[in-house]
Structures are given as structure tokens and as C-alpha cells.
Design an enzyme around this catalytic site. Structure first.
Site, PDB file in Angstrom:
ATOM      1  N   SER A 124       0.558   4.348   6.062  1.00  0.00           N
ATOM      2  CA  SER A 124      -0.353   3.281   6.473  1.00  0.00           C
ATOM      3  C   SER A 124      -1.259   2.780   5.354  1.00  0.00           C
ATOM      4  O   SER A 124      -0.788   2.351   4.324  1.00  0.00           O
ATOM      5  CB  SER A 124      -1.161   3.767   7.671  1.00  0.00           C
ATOM      6  OG  SER A 124      -1.886   2.719   8.218  1.00  0.00           O
ATOM      7  N   HIS A 125      -2.561   2.916   5.537  1.00  0.00           N
ATOM      8  CA  HIS A 125      -3.537   2.385   4.588  1.00  0.00           C
ATOM      9  C   HIS A 125      -3.837   3.377   3.472  1.00  0.00           C
ATOM     10  O   HIS A 125      -4.683   3.106   2.630  1.00  0.00           O
ATOM     11  CB  HIS A 125      -4.828   2.082   5.345  1.00  0.00           C
ATOM     12  CG  HIS A 125      -5.340   3.308   6.035  1.00  0.00           C
ATOM     13  ND1 HIS A 125      -4.707   3.832   7.132  1.00  0.00           N
ATOM     14  CD2 HIS A 125      -6.363   4.139   5.748  1.00  0.00           C
ATOM     15  CE1 HIS A 125      -5.334   4.931   7.500  1.00  0.00           C
ATOM     16  NE2 HIS A 125      -6.345   5.143   6.684  1.00  0.00           N
ATOM     17  N   ASP A 150      -2.737  -4.038   5.903  1.00  0.00           N
ATOM     18  CA  ASP A 150      -2.671  -2.782   5.150  1.00  0.00           C
ATOM     19  C   ASP A 150      -1.249  -2.448   4.710  1.00  0.00           C
ATOM     20  O   ASP A 150      -0.344  -3.274   4.800  1.00  0.00           O
ATOM     21  CB  ASP A 150      -3.250  -1.640   5.993  1.00  0.00           C
ATOM     22  CG  ASP A 150      -2.373  -1.315   7.187  1.00  0.00           C
ATOM     23  OD1 ASP A 150      -1.714  -2.245   7.694  1.00  0.00           O
ATOM     24  OD2 ASP A 150      -2.331  -0.147   7.593  1.00  0.00           O
ATOM     25  N   ASP A 208       1.285  -0.789   5.912  1.00  0.00           N
ATOM     26  CA  ASP A 208       2.427  -0.973   6.816  1.00  0.00           C
ATOM     27  C   ASP A 208       2.255  -2.138   7.777  1.00  0.00           C
ATOM     28  O   ASP A 208       3.043  -2.293   8.715  1.00  0.00           O
ATOM     29  CB  ASP A 208       2.719   0.318   7.579  1.00  0.00           C
ATOM     30  CG  ASP A 208       1.564   0.731   8.475  1.00  0.00           C
ATOM     31  OD1 ASP A 208       0.406   0.391   8.163  1.00  0.00           O
ATOM     32  OD2 ASP A 208       1.817   1.412   9.493  1.00  0.00           O
ATOM     33  N   ASP A 259      -0.093  -2.949  10.080  1.00  0.00           N
ATOM     34  CA  ASP A 259      -0.621  -2.896  11.449  1.00  0.00           C
ATOM     35  C   ASP A 259      -2.131  -3.120  11.524  1.00  0.00           C
ATOM     36  O   ASP A 259      -2.668  -3.359  12.597  1.00  0.00           O
ATOM     37  CB  ASP A 259      -0.203  -1.600  12.172  1.00  0.00           C
ATOM     38  CG  ASP A 259      -0.625  -0.335  11.437  1.00  0.00           C
ATOM     39  OD1 ASP A 259      -1.284  -0.446  10.389  1.00  0.00           O
ATOM     40  OD2 ASP A 259      -0.267   0.749  11.917  1.00  0.00           O
ATOM     41  N   ARG A 260      -2.817  -3.041  10.386  1.00  0.00           N
ATOM     42  CA  ARG A 260      -4.272  -3.271  10.424  1.00  0.00           C
ATOM     43  C   ARG A 260      -4.617  -4.692   9.994  1.00  0.00           C
ATOM     44  O   ARG A 260      -3.804  -5.355   9.352  1.00  0.00           O
ATOM     45  CB  ARG A 260      -4.969  -2.299   9.472  1.00  0.00           C
ATOM     46  CG  ARG A 260      -4.813  -0.866   9.872  1.00  0.00           C
ATOM     47  CD  ARG A 260      -5.636   0.026   8.978  1.00  0.00           C
ATOM     48  NE  ARG A 260      -5.581   1.390   9.475  1.00  0.00           N
ATOM     49  CZ  ARG A 260      -6.530   2.290   9.327  1.00  0.00           C
ATOM     50  NH1 ARG A 260      -7.619   1.978   8.655  1.00  0.00           N
ATOM     51  NH2 ARG A 260      -6.418   3.501   9.826  1.00  0.00           N
ATOM     52  N   LYS A 309      -0.460  -1.517  16.814  1.00  0.00           N
ATOM     53  CA  LYS A 309      -1.396  -2.554  16.417  1.00  0.00           C
ATOM     54  C   LYS A 309      -0.681  -3.462  15.439  1.00  0.00           C
ATOM     55  O   LYS A 309       0.327  -3.079  14.851  1.00  0.00           O
ATOM     56  CB  LYS A 309      -2.667  -1.958  15.845  1.00  0.00           C
ATOM     57  CG  LYS A 309      -2.494  -0.988  14.694  1.00  0.00           C
ATOM     58  CD  LYS A 309      -3.838  -0.338  14.428  1.00  0.00           C
ATOM     59  CE  LYS A 309      -3.805   0.596  13.237  1.00  0.00           C
ATOM     60  NZ  LYS A 309      -3.210   1.903  13.580  1.00  0.00           N
TER      61      LYS A 309
HETATM   62  C1  G16 Z   1      -4.101   5.519  12.604  1.00  0.00           C
HETATM   63  C2  G16 Z   1      -3.972   5.414  14.090  1.00  0.00           C
HETATM   64  C3  G16 Z   1      -5.172   4.727  14.668  1.00  0.00           C
HETATM   65  C4  G16 Z   1      -6.451   5.414  14.231  1.00  0.00           C
HETATM   66  C5  G16 Z   1      -6.487   5.494  12.721  1.00  0.00           C
HETATM   67  C6  G16 Z   1      -7.666   6.300  12.190  1.00  0.00           C
HETATM   68  O1  G16 Z   1      -4.026   4.242  12.044  1.00  0.00           O
HETATM   69  O2  G16 Z   1      -2.812   4.717  14.463  1.00  0.00           O
HETATM   70  O3  G16 Z   1      -5.046   4.737  16.053  1.00  0.00           O
HETATM   71  O4  G16 Z   1      -7.557   4.724  14.700  1.00  0.00           O
HETATM   72  O5  G16 Z   1      -5.327   6.114  12.253  1.00  0.00           O
HETATM   73  O6  G16 Z   1      -7.551   7.600  12.603  1.00  0.00           O
HETATM   74  P1  G16 Z   1      -8.528   8.730  12.056  1.00  0.00           P
HETATM   75  O7  G16 Z   1      -9.917   8.275  12.422  1.00  0.00           O
HETATM   76  O8  G16 Z   1      -8.096   9.974  12.792  1.00  0.00           O
HETATM   77  O9  G16 Z   1      -8.364   8.807  10.562  1.00  0.00           O
HETATM   78  P2  G16 Z   1      -3.059   3.937  10.827  1.00  0.00           P
HETATM   79  O10 G16 Z   1      -3.270   2.490  10.512  1.00  0.00           O
HETATM   80  O11 G16 Z   1      -3.510   4.874   9.746  1.00  0.00           O
HETATM   81  O12 G16 Z   1      -1.694   4.271  11.335  1.00  0.00           O
END
Ligand code: G16
Length: 538
Positions: A112-113, A276, A278, A280-281, A375
Site C-alpha cells: 500500500s502506502h 497511494d 496501490d 486505494d487511498r 477503498k
Molecule cells: C490499511 C487498511 C485500512 C486501515 C489502514 C491503517 O490501509 O486497509 O483499513 O485504515 O491500513 O491501518 P493501521 O492504522 O492499522 O496502520 P492500506 O491503504 O494500508 O491498505
């Protein structure tokens, strides 16, 4: 030829908030990715002969693991894999492919990010047939399997050529290499009024979209420039690179600083957005206005009927517990359900499937809807564009009018990154132990550890964050991140509601200063972590 390879378990393959995320160096250990993928397959039922979607965000190590996953899918009896050209699929596009082609599920390779490159992070997650992240029951089963695994099955090399679209075979399995953008772009066209956005562009409206050297580049070039007609150059950093060009592909004001500096002061583009690693953000900015993800969810919900995909209204709005309550006020006014789930997109799946919610969002820069089960960064950008096209107001005017109508939820997240894991757990445990004595002091009305009872399948998820809820509705929330790969990250979420429009112009940190000080003293953050201040404030 199918090979059966003997292996031994790794102790650290417990999926976190969003799949298994580790350093690239961890994933490069022999058998590491294979063990996890076989554990996923061993935890599934009824997939023989069916379709598996495979794709990733193109980060370092993506091309190796894509081939491994395809060869293992062939050896485990899938009938077909559908894979993005060059191994690329944004997370929402993968979710769409799973749904549209009735696949049994999908493997998404992404952290992801998180940063990429040889010293960066990598990740694998499994999505189920509704297109959404595997629910806890399945991730628990996968983890249990990683503890006992003794062998995995894999087709002998070579793998397949992913550079050209079309169909080939690997043993008894069809391998369909698809253009990653086409189906997704079609879906966006059904949801939003592209003609209205084109008309807005003809008035001289300008935007910049920062793809951050990550997967959304090709999607944004096609949809924003080719289909909608924004001029070339609208998309910045639009070529996906294995190390994201050295960027940290996290669309916040720090890491998307180049975009923020271009748009926020004024004199530049009217609208700015970023996505981001991937896809989704999303980050949304206008001249003089950064839109917090919590406000963005509320504003999209309040204006949803201006867009064709949501013209019929919303069934409900879901948000993660630490996300501000701004969306709840919109739900109340619309007379629709407001749902509060633990952090993690996987918790929205049941609500969306059951028709209880149409839009959902999280403070962590994620918004989405029933159109997929992830997302979706570009979706949010297009929804904003559609609303801007219909309302013909600036981003700042839309936001301030929203606050004037509903009141403003001042909101900030303070992250203490890379804290010693034992110290972070010590802080949380100490707070937990003091919960009964916290209520009734400092204006705190209730203090608890958030637990969620899923209204659809009845499952209960506990220990999802410590909440201090004040008599006036303000909140301080503490939880540990489930997506980091080094040490622990303590997240502190601070929120206060302000009905008086005369005070809405206050700077956020100033508006929250009393609560911020309390958040540090009540939890003893300095004593436990040795940190006087957070590392990142969003
Ligand atoms: C993931 C999850 C999200 C979550 C985020 C942050 O996002 O899919 O639902 O809000 O992580 O999680 P944490 O606060 O536990 O670090 P992504 O975009 O990283 O896949």
C-alpha cells in the site's frame, strides 16, 4: 510438471490490518512467499477449476512473486488466472475484476502506502469472491495454517510472459493477461457524469493528480486525460516505478508535499488529488483548503445524489471507529444508518453486501462505496470532480458551507512512529487497566476498549482501540497500527465538535490544544515512549 517442495513454518506470518506486510528482505527468504500463498490456498474451499485474479502495485519484488503466485495457482488446481499486464493492478481494480468476472478470489501484492525498493516493504493479501479483503475468520485460518505447513505445490519454471495481453496456458490452467485499466475505467463511467466534468473543464477548471510514481499513473492518464480531456501534464509522477522514484507513496500533506505546495497557496490549479502505492487511498486539496479524509466522507455523502451512480440515495454510511463523527451528522440528517466499525476495510464488507451501507470511509485517507469492496482513490477523486462540476463552487466553499450546515468536527491524528514495541504495548495495557477509573475525571463521560459486534454475521472483534469519550462528545482514541513493519506505531486520534460557524476558521491544532495536552498526560506518552511529541501529525 508440478513440484511438491518440503518447507518448514515461519513464525511471523500473522496477517495485520491489511494482509501480510514485511520488509522486502523478509519476503526474499527462500519459501517465505510460497509458504504464505500455500497457506491461503489450503484455507480456501471450492476453488478448483475457478478463476483467481492476481495483480500488484508494481513495487520492487512484485514481478518475482507474481510469477510464483501464478505457478502455485496452476499447481493447486485453479482453472484460470486473470492477471494485469506487467503484473499491475490497482487494489480497487483487482476488486472490480474479482466481482465482474465472478472469480473465486484474488491475490494482491502490495504494501500500500509503505515505501518500496530493496529496503522497503512488500505485502500479500487475499481477497474473497465479493472482491473484499478476507474477513478475520479466514485470516485467522490462514495464520493457523502458516504454523503447521510442511510443503507447497508449484508448477516448474518457466512462468508466463506478462508483457502482452491475451491468453496462454500453464499446464491445465488458462492465464489471461488483461489491460489493468479497461474494466475499471468502464465502471467509473457508469458511476459519474463525465459530460458534466468535461463541461467544467471547458470553463477553464484545472487540476493536478499526483500518482506518486505508483500504480494509479496509467489509470489517471487514461481516465483524467484521455477520457475526460484534462490536458497532458495534469497527471504528475504517472509512471509506475519499482521504488516509486524514491518517493514514499503515502498521499498526505507531508509525502504529497509537491502537490500541496502547488495547489494550497492559490494561483495554481483549482483542485489537487493524489493516490497511494496501490491506488486505494486519496488526498483531496483545493486552494487554501486541505480536506480531511473524515470531512471528505461526510461531504461526499451529503452530495452523493448529485452523481448518477448514487442519484437514488444512500442506504447508510459506515466509518471506522477512529474516523471523525462528521459523517454521522450527515447520516442523521438523511435519516439513514450510521455504522461504526474497527479499523480495516475488511469490516465494511458485510455491511456493503447486506445493503446496510452505500458509502464508507476511514480517517486513513480511504473512501469507497458498494461499487467494489476496497477503498478507491480515483473513485473518490472522480466523485469530487462530479460534485464540483454540479455545484460550481470551489473546494474551500464546499467545505466551509458543509461546516456551516452541519458544524465542524475538528480532527487530528498524532502518530508516534517506530516506538519500542514493548513500550507501546505497556502504554496500552496500563491505559486498559485504568479504564474504570478514567470516567468522571477531566470531563470524560465514558472510557472503554472498542469492541465490534458485526450486525450481519454476529462475529465479535475486541480490543480495537481505547476510547475516551467526553461529556461534550469530544473523543481521544488510542490504538496501535496494524500495518507497520518496524517497531510499533502509536496512533492517537483527537476530535472535538464545534457548532459555532464563527469559530470554524480556527487552526486545527489550536482548536484541539486542550485535548492534545490531555492525550499526552492521561496516557503518559512521554514516560512510556520517551517521546515528547508525535512524529507525524495529519
Ligand atoms: C490499511 C487498511 C485500512 C486501515 C489502514 C491503517 O490501509 O486497509 O483499513 O485504515 O491500513 O491501518 P493501521 O492504522 O492499522 O496502520 P492500506 O491503504 O494500508 O491498505
Amino acid at each position: 510438471m508440478i513440484l511438491t517442495i518440503a518447507t518448514t513454518p515461519f513464525e511471523d506470518q500473522k496477517p495485520g490490518t491489511s494482509g501480510l506486510r514485511k520488509k522486502v528482505s523478509v519476503f526474499r527468504q527462500p519459501h517465505y512467499a510460497e509458504n504464505f500463498i500455500q497457506s491461503v490456498f489450503d484455507s480456501l474451499e471450492g476453488f478448483q477449476g475457478r478463476t483467481l485474479v492476481i495483480g500488484g502495485d508494481g513495487r520492487y519484488h512484485n514481478s518475482e512473486v507474481i510469477q510464483t503466485a501464478i505457478r502455485m495457482a496452476a499447481a493447486n488446481g485453479f482453472g484460470r488466472v486473470m492477471v494485469g499486464q506487467n503484473g499491475l493492478l490497482s487494489t480497487p481494480a483487482a476488486s472490480n475484476l474479482i466481482r465482474r468476472h465472478k472469480a473465486s478470489g484474488g491475490i494482491i501484492l502490495s504494501a500500500s502506502h509503505n515505501p518500496g525498493g530493496p529496503d522497503g516493504d512488500f505485502g500479500i493479501k487475499y481477497n474473497i469472491s465479493n472482491g473484499g479483503p478476507a474477513p478475520e475468520k479466514l485470516t485467522d485460518a490462514i495464520y493457523a495454517r502458516t504454523r503447521t505447513i510442511s510443503s507447497y505445490r508449484i508448477a516448474a519454471p518457466p512462468g508466463v510472459d506478462l508483457a502482452r495481453t491475451g491468453e496462454t496456458r500453464l499446464g491445465g490452467m488458462a492465464v489471461q493477461v488483461v489491460d489493468p485499466v479497461t474494466d475499471y475505467a468502464e465502471l467509473m463511467r457508469t458511476l459519474f457524469d463525465f459530460e458534466a466534468i468535461r463541461a467544467l473543464i471547458r470553463t477553464g477548471f484545472t487540476m493536478r493528480f499526483d500518482a506518486m510514481g505508483a500504480v494509479t499513473g496509467p489509470y489517471a492518464h487514461r481516465i483524467l486525460e484521455d477520457m475526460l480531456g484534462f490536458p497532458g501534464g495534469t497527471v504528475m509522477n504517472g509512471t509506475p516505478l519499482p521504488d516509486f522514484g524514491g518517493r514514499h507513496p503515502d498521499p498526505n500533506l507531508v509525502h504529497a508535499g509537491e502537490l500541496a505546495r502547488l495547489v494550497l497557496p492559490g494561483g495554481g490549479p483549482d483542485f489537487g488529488a493524489a493516490s497511494d502505492g496501490d491506488g486505494d487511498r486519496n488526498l483531496i486539496v483545493g486552494r487554501g483548503m486541505y480536506v480531511t479524509p473524515s470531512d471528505s466522507l461526510a461531504i461526499l455523502a451529503a452530495n452523493a445524489t448529485l452523481t448518477p451512480g448514487y442519484a437514488g440515495g444512500l442506504a447508510g454510511i459506515a466509518r471506522s471507529m477512529p474516523t471523525s463523527r462528521a459523517a454521522d451528522r450527515v447520516a442523521e440528517k438523511l435519516g439513514i444508518g450510521a455504522w461504526e466499525t474497527p479499523t480495516g476495510w475488511k469490516f465494511f464488507g458485510n455491511l456493503l453486501d447486506a445493503g446496510k451501507a452505500t458509502l464508507c470511509g476511514e480517517e486513513s485517507f480511504g473512501t469507497g462505496s458498494t461499487h467494489v469492496r476496497e477503498k478507491d482513490g480515483l473513485w473518490a477523486v472522480l466523485m469530487w470532480l462530479n460534485i464540483l462540476a454540479r455545484r460550481r463552487l470551489s473546494v474551500a466553499d464546499i467545505v466551509t458551507r458543509h461546516w456551516a450546515e452541519y458544524g465542524r468536527n475538528f480532527y487530528s491524528r498524532h502518530d508516534y512512529e517506530d516506538v519500542d514495541a514493548e513500550a507501546a504495548n505497556g502504554l496500552m495495557n496500563a491505559l486498559r487497566a485504568r479504564l474504570p477509573s478514567l470516567a468522571g475525571r477531566n470531563g470524560i463521560a465514558t472510557a472503554d476498549d472498542f469492541a465490534y459486534d458485526d450486525p450481519v454475521d454476529g462475529s465479535r472483534t475486541t480490543k480495537q482501540g481505547i476510547r475516551l469519550i467526553f461529556a461534550d462528545g469530544a473523543r481521544i482514541i488510542y490504538r496501535l497500527s496494524g500495518t507497520g513493519t518496524a517497531g510499533a506505531t502509536l496512533r492517537v486520534y483527537i476530535e472535538r465538535y464545534e457548532p459555532d460557524a464563527g469559530l470554524h476558521g480556527m487552526e486545527t491544532q489550536a482548536a484541539l490544544s486542550g485535548l492534545i495536552a490531555l492525550s499526552r498526560s492521561i496516557a503518559g506518552i512521554g514516560t512510556h515512549t520517551g517521546r515528547a511529541a508525535p512524529t507525524v501529525i495529519t
